[in-house]
Design a protein around this motif. Structure first.
Motif, PDB file in Angstrom:
ATOM      1  N   ALA A  73       0.834  -1.210   0.000  1.00 46.96           N
ATOM      2  CA  ALA A  73       0.000   0.000   0.000  1.00 46.96           C
ATOM      3  C   ALA A  73       0.863   1.253   0.000  1.00 46.96           C
ATOM      4  CB  ALA A  73      -0.924  -0.009   1.211  1.00 46.96           C
ATOM      5  N   ARG A  74       1.953   1.232   0.781  1.00 47.27           N
ATOM      6  CA  ARG A  74       2.860   2.383   0.803  1.00 47.27           C
ATOM      7  C   ARG A  74       3.491   2.592  -0.574  1.00 47.27           C
ATOM      8  NH1 ARG A  74       4.282   0.410   5.897  1.00 47.27           N
ATOM      9  NH2 ARG A  74       6.132  -0.617   5.064  1.00 47.27           N
ATOM     10  N   ALA A  75       3.891   1.501  -1.220  1.00 45.72           N
ATOM     11  CA  ALA A  75       4.497   1.599  -2.551  1.00 45.72           C
ATOM     12  C   ALA A  75       3.482   2.134  -3.553  1.00 45.72           C
ATOM     13  CB  ALA A  75       5.008   0.236  -2.990  1.00 45.72           C
ATOM     14  N   SER A  76       2.245   1.656  -3.443  1.00 45.03           N
ATOM     15  CA  SER A  76       1.193   2.107  -4.353  1.00 45.03           C
ATOM     16  C   SER A  76       0.933   3.604  -4.194  1.00 45.03           C
ATOM     17  CB  SER A  76      -0.084   1.327  -4.091  1.00 45.03           C
ATOM     18  OG  SER A  76      -1.123   1.766  -4.915  1.00 45.03           O
ATOM     19  N   ARG A  77       0.907   4.075  -2.952  1.00 42.58           N
ATOM     20  CA  ARG A  77       0.700   5.510  -2.703  1.00 42.58           C
ATOM     21  C   ARG A  77       1.835   6.339  -3.289  1.00 42.58           C
ATOM     22  NH1 ARG A  77      -0.742   5.474   3.574  1.00 42.58           N
ATOM     23  NH2 ARG A  77      -2.708   4.402   3.457  1.00 42.58           N
ATOM     24  N   LYS A  78       3.046   5.850  -3.092  1.00 40.51           N
ATOM     25  CA  LYS A  78       4.213   6.581  -3.601  1.00 40.51           C
ATOM     26  C   LYS A  78       4.169   6.656  -5.123  1.00 40.51           C
ATOM     27  CE  LYS A  78       9.137   6.967  -2.827  1.00 40.51           C
ATOM     28  NZ  LYS A  78      10.276   6.463  -2.079  1.00 40.51           N
ATOM     29  N   ASN A  79       3.817   5.537  -5.774  1.00 39.44           N
ATOM     30  CA  ASN A  79       3.716   5.525  -7.228  1.00 39.44           C
ATOM     31  C   ASN A  79       2.599   6.435  -7.721  1.00 39.44           C
ATOM     32  OD1 ASN A  79       5.865   3.807  -7.551  1.00 39.44           O
ATOM     33  ND2 ASN A  79       4.612   1.962  -7.700  1.00 39.44           N
ATOM     34  N   LEU A  80       1.466   6.447  -7.007  1.00 35.63           N
ATOM     35  CA  LEU A  80       0.360   7.324  -7.406  1.00 35.63           C
ATOM     36  C   LEU A  80       0.775   8.784  -7.270  1.00 35.63           C
ATOM     37  CD1 LEU A  80      -2.526   7.614  -8.419  1.00 35.63           C
ATOM     38  CD2 LEU A  80      -3.294   7.525  -6.056  1.00 35.63           C
ATOM     39  N   SER A  81       1.536   9.088  -6.240  1.00 35.13           N
ATOM     40  CA  SER A  81       2.018  10.459  -6.054  1.00 35.13           C
ATOM     41  C   SER A  81       2.882  10.890  -7.238  1.00 35.13           C
ATOM     42  CB  SER A  81       2.820  10.550  -4.755  1.00 35.13           C
ATOM     43  OG  SER A  81       3.369  11.825  -4.608  1.00 35.13           O
ATOM     44  N   LYS A  82       3.798  10.022  -7.643  1.00 31.21           N
ATOM     45  CA  LYS A  82       4.655  10.324  -8.799  1.00 31.21           C
ATOM     46  C   LYS A  82       3.813  10.459 -10.065  1.00 31.21           C
ATOM     47  CE  LYS A  82       8.673   7.769  -7.099  1.00 31.21           C
ATOM     48  NZ  LYS A  82       9.483   6.545  -7.325  1.00 31.21           N
ATOM     49  N   ALA A  83       2.852   9.555 -10.228  1.00 25.63           N
ATOM     50  CA  ALA A  83       1.999   9.574 -11.413  1.00 25.63           C
ATOM     51  C   ALA A  83       1.160  10.845 -11.466  1.00 25.63           C
ATOM     52  CB  ALA A  83       1.108   8.340 -11.434  1.00 25.63           C
ATOM     53  N   LEU A  84       0.671  11.299 -10.319  1.00 24.79           N
ATOM     54  CA  LEU A  84      -0.121  12.541 -10.286  1.00 24.79           C
ATOM     55  C   LEU A  84       0.718  13.744 -10.689  1.00 24.79           C
ATOM     56  CD1 LEU A  84      -2.356  11.968  -7.169  1.00 24.79           C
ATOM     57  CD2 LEU A  84      -3.151  12.612  -9.439  1.00 24.79           C
ATOM     58  N   LYS A  85       1.966  13.780 -10.247  1.00 23.54           N
ATOM     59  CA  LYS A  85       2.844  14.880 -10.650  1.00 23.54           C
ATOM     60  C   LYS A  85       3.028  14.892 -12.160  1.00 23.54           C
ATOM     61  CE  LYS A  85       5.266  15.140  -6.283  1.00 23.54           C
ATOM     62  NZ  LYS A  85       6.373  14.622  -5.503  1.00 23.54           N
ATOM     63  N   GLU A  86       3.247  13.716 -12.716  1.00 22.97           N
ATOM     64  CA  GLU A  86       3.430  13.594 -14.168  1.00 22.97           C
ATOM     65  C   GLU A  86       2.154  13.979 -14.913  1.00 22.97           C
ATOM     66  OE1 GLU A  86       4.896  12.840 -17.920  1.00 22.97           O
ATOM     67  OE2 GLU A  86       6.005  13.013 -16.030  1.00 22.97           O
ATOM     68  N   ALA A  87       0.997  13.472 -14.456  1.00 23.09           N
ATOM     69  CA  ALA A  87      -0.282  13.753 -15.114  1.00 23.09           C
ATOM     70  C   ALA A  87      -0.598  15.241 -15.053  1.00 23.09           C
ATOM     71  CB  ALA A  87      -1.397  12.942 -14.464  1.00 23.09           C
ATOM     72  N   ASN A  88      -0.351  15.861 -13.900  1.00 24.45           N
ATOM     73  CA  ASN A  88      -0.596  17.295 -13.784  1.00 24.45           C
ATOM     74  C   ASN A  88       0.320  18.081 -14.714  1.00 24.45           C
ATOM     75  OD1 ASN A  88      -2.722  18.186 -11.918  1.00 24.45           O
ATOM     76  ND2 ASN A  88      -1.643  16.862 -10.476  1.00 24.45           N
ATOM     77  N   ALA A  89       1.570  17.650 -14.814  1.00 25.14           N
ATOM     78  CA  ALA A  89       2.512  18.339 -15.710  1.00 25.14           C
ATOM     79  C   ALA A  89       2.042  18.250 -17.161  1.00 25.14           C
ATOM     80  CB  ALA A  89       3.899  17.730 -15.566  1.00 25.14           C
ATOM     81  N   ARG A  90       1.481  17.116 -17.538  1.00 26.27           N
ATOM     82  CA  ARG A  90       1.036  16.937 -18.923  1.00 26.27           C
ATOM     83  C   ARG A  90      -0.252  17.681 -19.243  1.00 26.27           C
ATOM     84  NH1 ARG A  90       1.341  10.596 -20.643  1.00 26.27           N
ATOM     85  NH2 ARG A  90       3.461  10.151 -19.933  1.00 26.27           N
ATOM     86  N   LEU A  91      -1.176  17.749 -18.276  1.00 28.71           N
ATOM     87  CA  LEU A  91      -2.516  18.265 -18.571  1.00 28.71           C
ATOM     88  C   LEU A  91      -2.761  19.700 -18.090  1.00 28.71           C
ATOM     89  CD1 LEU A  91      -4.700  15.096 -17.898  1.00 28.71           C
ATOM     90  CD2 LEU A  91      -3.717  15.891 -20.041  1.00 28.71           C
ATOM     91  N   ARG A  92      -1.758  20.334 -17.534  1.00 31.23           N
ATOM     92  CA  ARG A  92      -1.936  21.714 -17.083  1.00 31.23           C
ATOM     93  C   ARG A  92      -1.029  22.655 -17.846  1.00 31.23           C
ATOM     94  NH1 ARG A  92      -5.001  22.356 -12.487  1.00 31.23           N
ATOM     95  NH2 ARG A  92      -5.479  20.420 -11.411  1.00 31.23           N
ATOM     96  N   ALA A 111      -3.310   9.593 -14.322  1.00 36.24           N
ATOM     97  CA  ALA A 111      -2.428   9.204 -13.218  1.00 36.24           C
ATOM     98  C   ALA A 111      -2.578   7.717 -12.909  1.00 36.24           C
ATOM     99  CB  ALA A 111      -2.731  10.044 -11.983  1.00 36.24           C
ATOM    100  N   GLN A 112      -3.808   7.221 -12.897  1.00 38.58           N
ATOM    101  CA  GLN A 112      -4.026   5.806 -12.640  1.00 38.58           C
ATOM    102  C   GLN A 112      -3.385   4.948 -13.730  1.00 38.58           C
ATOM    103  OE1 GLN A 112      -5.178   4.310 -10.009  1.00 38.58           O
ATOM    104  NE2 GLN A 112      -5.993   6.046  -8.892  1.00 38.58           N
ATOM    105  N   ARG A 113      -3.502   5.421 -14.976  1.00 38.83           N
ATOM    106  CA  ARG A 113      -2.906   4.684 -16.082  1.00 38.83           C
ATOM    107  C   ARG A 113      -1.391   4.663 -15.969  1.00 38.83           C
ATOM    108  NH1 ARG A 113      -4.811   7.636 -20.466  1.00 38.83           N
ATOM    109  NH2 ARG A 113      -6.905   7.513 -19.661  1.00 38.83           N
ATOM    110  N   LEU A 114      -0.800   5.815 -15.613  1.00 40.88           N
ATOM    111  CA  LEU A 114       0.648   5.899 -15.440  1.00 40.88           C
ATOM    112  C   LEU A 114       1.117   5.029 -14.277  1.00 40.88           C
ATOM    113  CD1 LEU A 114       1.160   9.738 -15.982  1.00 40.88           C
ATOM    114  CD2 LEU A 114       1.850   7.896 -17.536  1.00 40.88           C
ATOM    115  N   LYS A 115       0.327   5.031 -13.199  1.00 42.61           N
ATOM    116  CA  LYS A 115       0.685   4.214 -12.026  1.00 42.61           C
ATOM    117  C   LYS A 115       0.720   2.733 -12.395  1.00 42.61           C
ATOM    118  CE  LYS A 115      -1.737   2.536  -8.374  1.00 42.61           C
ATOM    119  NZ  LYS A 115      -2.806   2.517  -7.443  1.00 42.61           N
ATOM    120  N   LYS A 116      -0.225   2.309 -13.216  1.00 40.93           N
ATOM    121  CA  LYS A 116      -0.287   0.902 -13.606  1.00 40.93           C
ATOM    122  C   LYS A 116       0.964   0.501 -14.381  1.00 40.93           C
ATOM    123  CE  LYS A 116      -4.333  -0.501 -15.033  1.00 40.93           C
ATOM    124  NZ  LYS A 116      -5.487  -0.835 -15.909  1.00 40.93           N
ATOM    125  N   LYS A 117       1.552   1.446 -15.130  1.00 41.26           N
ATOM    126  CA  LYS A 117       2.757   1.154 -15.907  1.00 41.26           C
ATOM    127  C   LYS A 117       4.018   1.100 -15.042  1.00 41.26           C
ATOM    128  CE  LYS A 117       1.142   3.141 -20.241  1.00 41.26           C
ATOM    129  NZ  LYS A 117       1.384   4.209 -21.249  1.00 41.26           N
TER     130      LYS A 117
END
Length: 118
Positions: A73-92, A111-117
């Motif tokens: 769960a901790r790893a998943s949260r960390k990955n989602l955090s990174k993915a959100l930063k990337e998604a925000n950078a792309r879409l803003r 972000a969810q799609r990026l996290k899955k990768k």
């Protein structure tokens, strides 16, 4: 408390500190009991005993409610955090607004799609 302590350890330490402070307050009341008129001595003792039991019961229940978080769960949260930063950078845009036609839901989906990768 070490800087590497987990959130669960910090929560339990805070509960223990609150319990200790509440019980020390009751000890202070017990010491000041001599200032209270004699007919009320029995009431004070009963109140202190009841409050002590109540404090210990609540603290025990709160310690039991603290959940440990799994490594996955901790790893998943960390990955989602990174993915959100990337998604925000792309879409803003540079000024922080969402690009035309994009919504916060799009950001989260990406972000969810990026996290899955990851």
């Amino acid at each position: 408390m070490s800087p590497l302590a987990t959130t669960e350890d910090k929560a339990i330490a805070a509960i223990n500190a609150a319990e200790a402070m509440a019980i020390s307050n009751l000890q202070m009341v017990r010491e000041l009991k001599s200032l209270i008129p004699k007919p009320f001595d029995n009431l004070i003792d009963a109140a202190i005993q009841t409050n002590t039991v109540g404090i210990e019961t609540v603290a025990k229940a709160e310690r039991g409610a603290v959940r440990t978080v799994s490594k996955a769960a901790r790893a998943s949260r960390k990955n989602l955090s990174k993915a959100l930063k990337e998604a925000n950078a792309r879409l803003r845009k540079k000024n922080g607004q969402l690009k035309k036609g994009k919504t916060q839901a799009d950001v989260m989906r990406l972000a969810q799609r990026l996290k899955k990768k990851m």
